[in-house]
Design an enzyme around this catalytic site. Structure first.
Site, PDB file in Angstrom:
ATOM      1  N   GLY A  78      18.910  62.257  57.948  1.00 39.57           N
ATOM      2  CA  GLY A  78      18.810  63.544  57.254  1.00 39.57           C
ATOM      3  C   GLY A  78      18.717  63.368  55.744  1.00 39.57           C
TER       4      GLY A  78
ATOM      5  CG  HIS B 149      25.738  69.610  61.980  1.00 33.95           C
ATOM      6  ND1 HIS B 149      24.477  69.309  61.510  1.00 33.95           N
ATOM      7  CD2 HIS B 149      26.576  68.760  61.343  1.00 33.95           C
ATOM      8  CE1 HIS B 149      24.548  68.350  60.620  1.00 33.95           C
ATOM      9  NE2 HIS B 149      25.811  67.979  60.505  1.00 33.95           N
TER      10      HIS B 149
ATOM     11  CB  SER C 244      28.405  68.635  56.352  1.00 33.08           C
ATOM     12  OG  SER C 244      29.386  67.601  56.378  1.00 33.08           O
TER      13      SER C 244
ATOM     14  CB  ALA D 233      31.271  65.858  64.797  1.00 31.67           C
TER      15      ALA D 233
ATOM     16  N   GLY E 134      21.758  70.195  62.144  1.00 35.78           N
ATOM     17  CA  GLY E 134      21.077  69.177  61.322  1.00 35.78           C
ATOM     18  C   GLY E 134      20.793  67.927  62.145  1.00 35.78           C
ATOM     19  CG  HIS E 135      23.969  65.500  63.747  1.00 38.17           C
ATOM     20  ND1 HIS E 135      25.096  66.253  63.552  1.00 38.17           N
ATOM     21  CD2 HIS E 135      24.158  64.348  63.056  1.00 38.17           C
ATOM     22  CE1 HIS E 135      25.948  65.592  62.785  1.00 38.17           C
ATOM     23  NE2 HIS E 135      25.397  64.434  62.467  1.00 38.17           N
TER      24      HIS E 135
ATOM     25  CD  GLN F 220      23.459  57.663  55.737  1.00 34.16           C
ATOM     26  OE1 GLN F 220      24.630  57.323  55.759  1.00 34.16           O
ATOM     27  NE2 GLN F 220      22.972  58.551  56.585  1.00 34.16           N
TER      28      GLN F 220
HETATM   29  O1  PAF Z   1      24.804  59.628  58.462  1.00 31.63           O
HETATM   30  C1  PAF Z   1      25.606  59.222  59.342  1.00 31.63           C
HETATM   31  O2  PAF Z   1      26.049  59.979  60.216  1.00 31.63           O
HETATM   32  C2  PAF Z   1      26.064  57.788  59.315  1.00 31.63           C
HETATM   33  O3  PAF Z   1      26.204  57.322  58.015  1.00 31.63           O
HETATM   34  C3  PAF Z   1      25.174  56.854  60.139  1.00 31.63           C
HETATM   35  C4  PAF Z   1      23.758  56.783  59.557  1.00 31.63           C
HETATM   36  C5  PAF Z   1      25.107  57.342  61.578  1.00 31.63           C
HETATM   37  C6  PAF Z   1      25.749  55.438  60.140  1.00 31.63           C
HETATM   38  O4  PAF Z   1      27.023  55.397  60.673  1.00 31.63           O
END
Ligand code: PAF
Length: 286
Positions: free
Chosen positions: A152, A39, A190, A37, A41-42, A158
């Site tokens: 991110g 966006h 997000s 999914a 940011g990824h 995280q």
């Molecule tokens: O940030 C995310 O999208 C998830 O927590 C990750 C790091 C891919 C682990 O499933």
């Protein structure tokens, strides 16, 4: 001539074959773990990896172990073909998209958890979430054996937890944090923004406004507890249903800080309709 299609592999063995071949050819390897999914940011993570590494592997895996009972695992958006297309356009060399059985075969019994750092903030509101994240990220790091892995800053806790985990377990990888990408009105990108109705979408930037207001007040000398309470009240007044937390914390250890004497961030999670949004900002240094 049309570019060759981006290879997608579904098994750890195939992933390792590609990475070993790259290494033999002298390439450094970057890893971008995602749940799909995608966006912008990824794609900023992919861009950062493609710039610093000869080869980039991006992963798509909606990790069931990081969703609690009653969370949005069932409705989490899935659109692999579009994700792979976007990854190809941003310089990804390989997509690893394993099944749940490939990642957690029958009898899978081992988890990784980071004590302390995961007790509060997201960890306090989503029991088991971080154990799911650190378990899957450990597996992805060991499967890909990348030189660098990209996460991110939007999921700031995280990022801190994964950085500590890699250090504590001597996993030979550099964990790289990439700044949050925002809409023009400040809303952090997000995958969960897709859940917002148009009325909620209009309210959503209040979370970032509240965080900035708190960070600026703290930088100007207001005690963090007071600044946080005022910002949480403003977020509720804007139309959010509840604020799970809004706190100023040390940027390295996530310990609560009332009068920051070291790099700090303000982190928040709040609910808008059926959607839970998280965000964080840096407290401007003096
Ligand atoms: O940030 C995310 O999208 C998830 O927590 C990750 C790091 C891919 C682990 O499933």
């Amino acid at each position: 001539m049309a570019p060759a299609p981006l290879p997608i592999v579904r098994t750890v063995a195939e992933l390792r074959r590609h990475v070993q071949a790259w290494r033999k050819d002298g390439h450094g390897v970057g890893l971008v773990p995602t749940m799909g999914a995608l966006h912008a940011g990824h794609l900023a993570l992919v861009d950062a990896s493609a710039k610093a590494n000869g080869r980039t592997v991006a992963t798509i895996f909606v990790n069931p172990k990081q969703f609690g009972a009653g969370e949005d695992l069932g409705r989490y958006p899935r659109r692999e073909a579009a994700d792979v297309d976007a990854m190809a356009r941003h310089g990804t060399d390989l997509v690893f998209a394993p099944s749940v059985d490939e990642m957690y075969p029958d009898g899978h019994a081992t988890t990784v958890s980071v004590a302390g750092l995961t007790d509060r903030l997201e960890g306090g509101h989503r029991p088991g979430h971080f154990t799911g994240v650190t378990t899957v990220v450990t597996k992805l790091l060991l499967q890909a054996m990348a030189d660098r892995a990209y996460f991110g800053e939007k999921d700031f806790q995280q990022l801190v937890v994964i950085t500590r985990m890699a250090r504590d377990l001597d996993i030979p990888v550099e964990i790289v944090g990439v700044p949050t990408v925002r809409e023009a009105d400040g809303l952090a990108l997000s995958s969960r923004n897709e859940y917002l109705t148009s009325a909620e979408r209009a309210i959503a930037p209040a979370l970032h406004r509240g965080l900035r207001r708190a960070a600026e007040a703290i930088a100007a000398g207001t005690p963090a507890r007071q600044a946080s309470q005022e910002s949480a009240a403003a977020i509720l007044k804007a139309g959010f249903a509840s604020v799970d937390y809004l706190e100023c914390c040390g940027a390295d250890d996530l310990e609560p800080l009332d009068q920051p004497d070291r790099p700090a961030r303000v982190l928040a999670a709040a609910r808008l309709g059926t959607t839970r949004l998280i965000d964080n900002v840096l407290v401007p240094p003096p």
